[in-house]
Design an enzyme around this catalytic site. Structure first.
Site, PDB file in Angstrom:
ATOM      1  N   GLY A 100       0.692  -1.292   0.334  1.00 13.94           N
ATOM      2  CA  GLY A 100       0.531   0.042   0.209  1.00 13.94           C
ATOM      3  C   GLY A 100       0.848   1.235  -0.158  1.00 13.94           C
ATOM      4  N   THR A 141      -4.552  -2.367   8.460  1.00 10.91           N
ATOM      5  CA  THR A 141      -5.871  -1.956   7.226  1.00 10.91           C
ATOM      6  C   THR A 141      -7.438  -2.970   8.264  1.00 10.91           C
ATOM      7  OG1 THR A 141      -4.640  -2.400   5.406  1.00 10.91           O
ATOM      8  CG2 THR A 141      -6.825  -2.865   5.095  1.00 10.91           C
ATOM      9  N   THR A 142      -8.377  -1.985   8.609  1.00 10.07           N
ATOM     10  CA  THR A 142      -9.381  -2.136   9.052  1.00 10.07           C
ATOM     11  C   THR A 142      -9.854  -3.431   8.051  1.00 10.07           C
ATOM     12  OG1 THR A 142     -10.556  -0.808   8.681  1.00 10.07           O
ATOM     13  CG2 THR A 142      -9.001  -1.206  10.502  1.00 10.07           C
ATOM     14  N   PRO A 166      -6.444  -1.564  14.961  1.00 10.33           N
ATOM     15  CA  PRO A 166      -7.653  -1.125  14.699  1.00 10.33           C
ATOM     16  C   PRO A 166      -7.200   1.059  14.307  1.00 10.33           C
ATOM     17  CG  PRO A 166      -8.238  -1.709  16.874  1.00 10.33           C
ATOM     18  CD  PRO A 166      -6.987  -1.811  16.672  1.00 10.33           C
ATOM     19  N   LYS A 201     -13.197   5.932   3.055  1.00 13.22           N
ATOM     20  CA  LYS A 201     -13.747   4.376   3.913  1.00 13.22           C
ATOM     21  C   LYS A 201     -14.142   3.155   3.453  1.00 13.22           C
ATOM     22  CE  LYS A 201     -12.534   2.939   8.362  1.00 13.22           C
ATOM     23  NZ  LYS A 201     -11.110   2.539   8.507  1.00 13.22           N
ATOM     24  N   PHE A 246      -3.637   3.461  14.778  1.00 16.34           N
ATOM     25  CA  PHE A 246      -2.275   3.714  15.184  1.00 16.34           C
ATOM     26  C   PHE A 246      -1.844   4.970  15.858  1.00 16.34           C
ATOM     27  CE2 PHE A 246      -1.393  -0.823  12.864  1.00 16.34           C
ATOM     28  CZ  PHE A 246      -0.496  -0.342  13.176  1.00 16.34           C
ATOM     29  N   HIS A 253     -15.895   9.062   9.444  1.00 16.92           N
ATOM     30  CA  HIS A 253     -14.267   8.810   8.066  1.00 16.92           C
ATOM     31  C   HIS A 253     -14.647   8.988   6.758  1.00 16.92           C
ATOM     32  CE1 HIS A 253     -13.169   6.219  11.601  1.00 16.92           C
ATOM     33  NE2 HIS A 253     -11.904   6.711  10.618  1.00 16.92           N
ATOM     34  N   GLY A 301      -0.764   4.522  -1.413  1.00 21.14           N
ATOM     35  CA  GLY A 301      -1.758   4.580  -0.591  1.00 21.14           C
ATOM     36  C   GLY A 301      -1.913   6.032  -0.264  1.00 21.14           C
TER      37      GLY A 301
END
Length: 205
Positions: free
Chosen positions: A7, A68-69, A91, A124, A93, A120, A10
């Site tokens: 990622g 990633t969640t 979940p 998301k 950081f 969000h 991203g």
């Protein structure tokens, strides 16, 4: 350390790549080079990509940090245990988000009702967020309301109500830079963790 970053292009990954390098780590793009020969891998991708990336890491015996969640954490835990490789997932950081969850867990003991509102960006994928689900679990399963709108980054408030009063505990992420200190801590610590999946930044603070 040599860090494989899934990622890297991203929103979070692009921030992480430069900060990992500034911290003295060598960063390689996971999509291009893969995890073989790396010391640690980091995943900030999409929920449906995590387990495939993790499979490659476990086959190469490379510990994995996941930001990633919305993925199947139980499946990753089983696979990591079988492979004898430590993995870490948080979940959220951001240190402030971890403290918000701690405060909410303490406060719910003193109020009869509580609900969570998480907000969000409209990009998301998962709803409710991993942070909201983790907070709700720590509070005994309180309801969650999800908002997805352009202009937002990551925000969560826990509203607790009792006779004649309410208490609101809120955390706002205004920049993805907030995730960097927690990710750096996880990258440095994951190799010392037991095989399987360790969950939550609390475990490293």
């Amino acid at each position: 350390m040599k860090v494989c970053l899934f990622g890297a292009g991203g929103k979070v990954g692009s921030v992480l790549a430069s900060t990992l390098e500034a911290a003295g780590h060598e960063v390689v793009d996971g999509r291009v080079e893969g995890p073989a020969g790396c010391d640690v891998a980091v995943d900030f991708t999409q929920p449906d990509a995590v387990l495939a990336n993790a499979t490659a890491c476990l086959a190469a015996e490379v510990p994995l940090v996941v930001g990633t969640t919305g993925f199947d954490a139980d499946a990753l835990d089983r696979a990591a245990r079988e492979a004898g490789v430590p993995c870490f997932y948080a979940p959220n950081f951001a240190v402030g988000a971890v403290l918000m969850m701690r405060f909410a867990e303490e406060a719910v003991r003193s109020f009869p009702r509580a609900e969570i509102v998480e907000l969000h960006a409209d990009t998301k994928v998962d709803a409710p967020s991993g942070t909201a689900r983790a907070t709700s679990e720590r509070m005994g399963g309180v309801p969650i309301h999800s908002v997805r709108l352009p202009g937002l980054v990551a925000h969560q408030e826990v509203i607790l109500g009792g006779p004649g009063e309410t208490l609101t505990i809120r955390h706002d992420t205004t920049s993805r830079d907030a995730f960097v200190p927690g990710v750096l801590r996880a990258v440095e610590a994951v190799r010392t963790l037991p095989p399987g999946l360790t969950v939550g930044l609390d475990a490293l603070l």
